[in-house]
Design a protein around this motif. Sequence first.
Motif, PDB file in Angstrom:
ATOM      1  N   GLY A 116       8.506   6.948  19.253  1.00 26.02           N
ATOM      2  CA  GLY A 116       7.832   8.220  19.414  1.00 26.02           C
ATOM      3  C   GLY A 116       8.082   9.198  18.295  1.00 26.02           C
ATOM      4  N   ALA A 117       9.001   8.869  17.392  1.00 24.26           N
ATOM      5  CA  ALA A 117       9.315   9.767  16.272  1.00 24.26           C
ATOM      6  C   ALA A 117       9.381   8.992  14.956  1.00 24.26           C
ATOM      7  N   GLU A 118       8.550   7.978  14.826  1.00 25.75           N
ATOM      8  CA  GLU A 118       8.556   7.158  13.622  1.00 25.75           C
ATOM      9  C   GLU A 118       7.980   7.935  12.425  1.00 25.75           C
ATOM     10  N   ARG A 119       8.443   7.586  11.245  1.00 24.57           N
ATOM     11  CA  ARG A 119       7.893   8.159  10.018  1.00 24.57           C
ATOM     12  C   ARG A 119       7.230   7.048   9.207  1.00 24.57           C
ATOM     13  N   PRO A 120       6.206   7.391   8.398  1.00 25.63           N
ATOM     14  CA  PRO A 120       5.541   6.360   7.597  1.00 25.63           C
ATOM     15  C   PRO A 120       6.415   5.925   6.436  1.00 25.63           C
ATOM     16  N   ALA A 121       6.342   4.653   6.115  1.00 30.15           N
ATOM     17  CA  ALA A 121       7.153   4.091   5.041  1.00 30.15           C
ATOM     18  C   ALA A 121       6.381   2.987   4.341  1.00 30.15           C
ATOM     19  N   LEU A 122       6.940   2.550   3.245  1.00 26.86           N
ATOM     20  CA  LEU A 122       6.330   1.510   2.428  1.00 26.86           C
ATOM     21  C   LEU A 122       7.436   0.572   1.965  1.00 26.86           C
ATOM     22  N   LEU A 123       7.162  -0.716   2.016  1.00 28.00           N
ATOM     23  CA  LEU A 123       8.076  -1.704   1.464  1.00 28.00           C
ATOM     24  C   LEU A 123       7.559  -2.063   0.081  1.00 28.00           C
ATOM     25  N   GLN A 171       7.524  -3.651  -3.972  1.00 29.55           N
ATOM     26  CA  GLN A 171       7.501  -5.032  -4.447  1.00 29.55           C
ATOM     27  C   GLN A 171       8.892  -5.629  -4.581  1.00 29.55           C
ATOM     28  N   ASP A 172       9.906  -4.782  -4.685  1.00 28.28           N
ATOM     29  CA  ASP A 172      11.281  -5.253  -4.785  1.00 28.28           C
ATOM     30  C   ASP A 172      11.952  -5.385  -3.421  1.00 28.28           C
ATOM     31  N   GLY A 173      11.207  -5.091  -2.347  1.00 25.12           N
ATOM     32  CA  GLY A 173      11.768  -5.166  -1.016  1.00 25.12           C
ATOM     33  C   GLY A 173      12.553  -3.932  -0.615  1.00 25.12           C
ATOM     34  N   THR A 174      12.390  -2.844  -1.357  1.00 28.58           N
ATOM     35  CA  THR A 174      13.077  -1.591  -1.048  1.00 28.58           C
ATOM     36  C   THR A 174      12.220  -0.748  -0.115  1.00 28.58           C
ATOM     37  N   LEU A 175      12.848  -0.195   0.901  1.00 30.66           N
ATOM     38  CA  LEU A 175      12.138   0.639   1.864  1.00 30.66           C
ATOM     39  C   LEU A 175      12.011   2.052   1.314  1.00 30.66           C
ATOM     40  N   ARG A 176      10.800   2.581   1.270  1.00 29.65           N
ATOM     41  CA  ARG A 176      10.514   3.888   0.684  1.00 29.65           C
ATOM     42  C   ARG A 176       9.858   4.802   1.718  1.00 29.65           C
ATOM     43  N   ASP A 177      10.215   6.076   1.653  1.00 30.00           N
ATOM     44  CA  ASP A 177       9.695   7.083   2.578  1.00 30.00           C
ATOM     45  C   ASP A 177       8.316   7.557   2.106  1.00 30.00           C
ATOM     46  N   LEU A 178       7.321   7.450   2.973  1.00 28.50           N
ATOM     47  CA  LEU A 178       5.961   7.906   2.653  1.00 28.50           C
ATOM     48  C   LEU A 178       5.620   9.245   3.287  1.00 28.50           C
ATOM     49  N   SER A 179       6.567   9.856   3.995  1.00 25.31           N
ATOM     50  CA  SER A 179       6.216  11.055   4.764  1.00 25.31           C
ATOM     51  C   SER A 179       5.851  12.242   3.879  1.00 25.31           C
ATOM     52  N   GLY A 180       6.199  12.200   2.597  1.00 28.49           N
ATOM     53  CA  GLY A 180       5.764  13.252   1.687  1.00 28.49           C
ATOM     54  C   GLY A 180       4.363  13.032   1.149  1.00 28.49           C
ATOM     55  N   VAL A 181       3.787  11.879   1.459  1.00 25.90           N
ATOM     56  CA  VAL A 181       2.457  11.536   0.949  1.00 25.90           C
ATOM     57  C   VAL A 181       1.417  11.577   2.063  1.00 25.90           C
ATOM     58  N   PRO A 183      11.285   8.538  -2.058  1.00 24.06           N
ATOM     59  CA  PRO A 183      12.693   8.447  -1.646  1.00 24.06           C
ATOM     60  C   PRO A 183      13.000   7.096  -1.004  1.00 24.06           C
ATOM     61  N   VAL A 184      14.187   6.589  -1.285  1.00 27.11           N
ATOM     62  CA  VAL A 184      14.649   5.350  -0.673  1.00 27.11           C
ATOM     63  C   VAL A 184      15.193   5.645   0.715  1.00 27.11           C
ATOM     64  N   LEU A 185      14.860   4.790   1.668  1.00 27.25           N
ATOM     65  CA  LEU A 185      15.381   4.896   3.025  1.00 27.25           C
ATOM     66  C   LEU A 185      16.448   3.829   3.237  1.00 27.25           C
ATOM     67  N   ASP A 186      17.516   4.202   3.901  1.00 28.72           N
ATOM     68  CA  ASP A 186      18.559   3.246   4.247  1.00 28.72           C
ATOM     69  C   ASP A 186      18.092   2.440   5.449  1.00 28.72           C
ATOM     70  N   ALA A 187      17.862   1.157   5.241  1.00 29.44           N
ATOM     71  CA  ALA A 187      17.302   0.321   6.306  1.00 29.44           C
ATOM     72  C   ALA A 187      18.342  -0.102   7.331  1.00 29.44           C
ATOM     73  N   ASP A 188      19.614   0.042   7.026  1.00 23.33           N
ATOM     74  CA  ASP A 188      20.667  -0.409   7.937  1.00 23.33           C
ATOM     75  C   ASP A 188      20.607   0.360   9.252  1.00 23.33           C
ATOM     76  N   GLY A 189      20.405  -0.376  10.341  1.00 23.16           N
ATOM     77  CA  GLY A 189      20.373   0.234  11.656  1.00 23.16           C
ATOM     78  C   GLY A 189      19.122   1.032  11.951  1.00 23.16           C
ATOM     79  N   LEU A 190      18.156   1.013  11.050  1.00 28.84           N
ATOM     80  CA  LEU A 190      16.926   1.791  11.230  1.00 28.84           C
ATOM     81  C   LEU A 190      15.895   0.962  11.985  1.00 28.84           C
ATOM     82  N   ARG A 191      15.469   1.475  13.127  1.00 27.02           N
ATOM     83  CA  ARG A 191      14.464   0.760  13.918  1.00 27.02           C
ATOM     84  C   ARG A 191      13.132   0.731  13.194  1.00 27.02           C
ATOM     85  N   VAL A 192      12.467  -0.422  13.253  1.00 17.64           N
ATOM     86  CA  VAL A 192      11.104  -0.559  12.770  1.00 17.64           C
ATOM     87  C   VAL A 192      10.172  -0.484  13.973  1.00 17.64           C
TER      88      VAL A 192
END
Length: 286
Positions: free
Chosen positions: A10-17, A19-29, A58-67
């Motif tokens: 209910g409080a998810e934010r948009p993100a992008l994975l 090409q290097d497999g790094t999770l990135r925050d899209l909420s500013g876009v 921005p990079v998001l820390d994926a550890d423990g972060l629900r998808v």
Amino acid sequence: MKLLRVGTAGAERPALLDQDGTLRDLSGVVTDIDSDLLADESALARVRAAAATPGELPVLDADGLRVGPPLARIGKIVCIGLNYHDHATETGAAIPTEPILFFKAPDTVVGPEDTVLVPRGSRKTDWEVELAVVIGRTARYLDSAEEALGYVAGYAVAHDVSEREFQIERGGTWDKGKNCETFNPLGPWLVTADEVPDPQALALKLWVNGELKQDGTTADQIFPVGEVVRYLSQFMTLYPGDVINTGTPAGVAMGQPEPKPYLKAGDVVELEVAGLGRQRQELKDA
């Protein structure tokens, strides 16, 4: 692009994975991954520009972060039954001459690693790995399967969890065996259509407690993706953010010898579609 939504339910934010497999925050876009985004070419262009320069996100820390589910505010979920030759054969059903349709309510959708609940009174909860198609443009009365593919925004992994007794033995429609709470895990990603050049060349696999149960390919679909979208557009309007579950290959519990190994609390189901990511769910009693 691989688009996803992360955070608590209910409080998810948009993100992008990237090409290097790094999770990135899209909420500013963009504010979310939803029908408004899919229908807005300028917003999609901003996301593509950001994806091309991921260092600016921005990079998001994926550890423990629900998808969560990769798509918010889904309009409708249209499902195709018995759409694989081998699945129709294993269940003893005739090959359909037209697609078999049923619906799932959008509130059945959960994240790819969320808990799946075995309904109260269930004896025949079953698994089904599926390719999900996400619509990106309003579609009415399309003329061809080739044209229809141009209305697809992207693809995702879907788990069409089904209660076979409710579906088949209790009378009425299939819907009551398909719409139990948590019966449509979706994700992890919405993979844009440009990254899936041939939706009929995707491997699908599903494991229960580590044992491979389904091992199929979308090449075995009776009605390919483009034809499914074209066909549906003759009977209903498809809107951006609508989802189509396109059927499952052989290997479901219903198609196995007695005693059929239906799911129960404590079981773990893992599933994947090539290039679209992987899901894992532990089952618990409702």
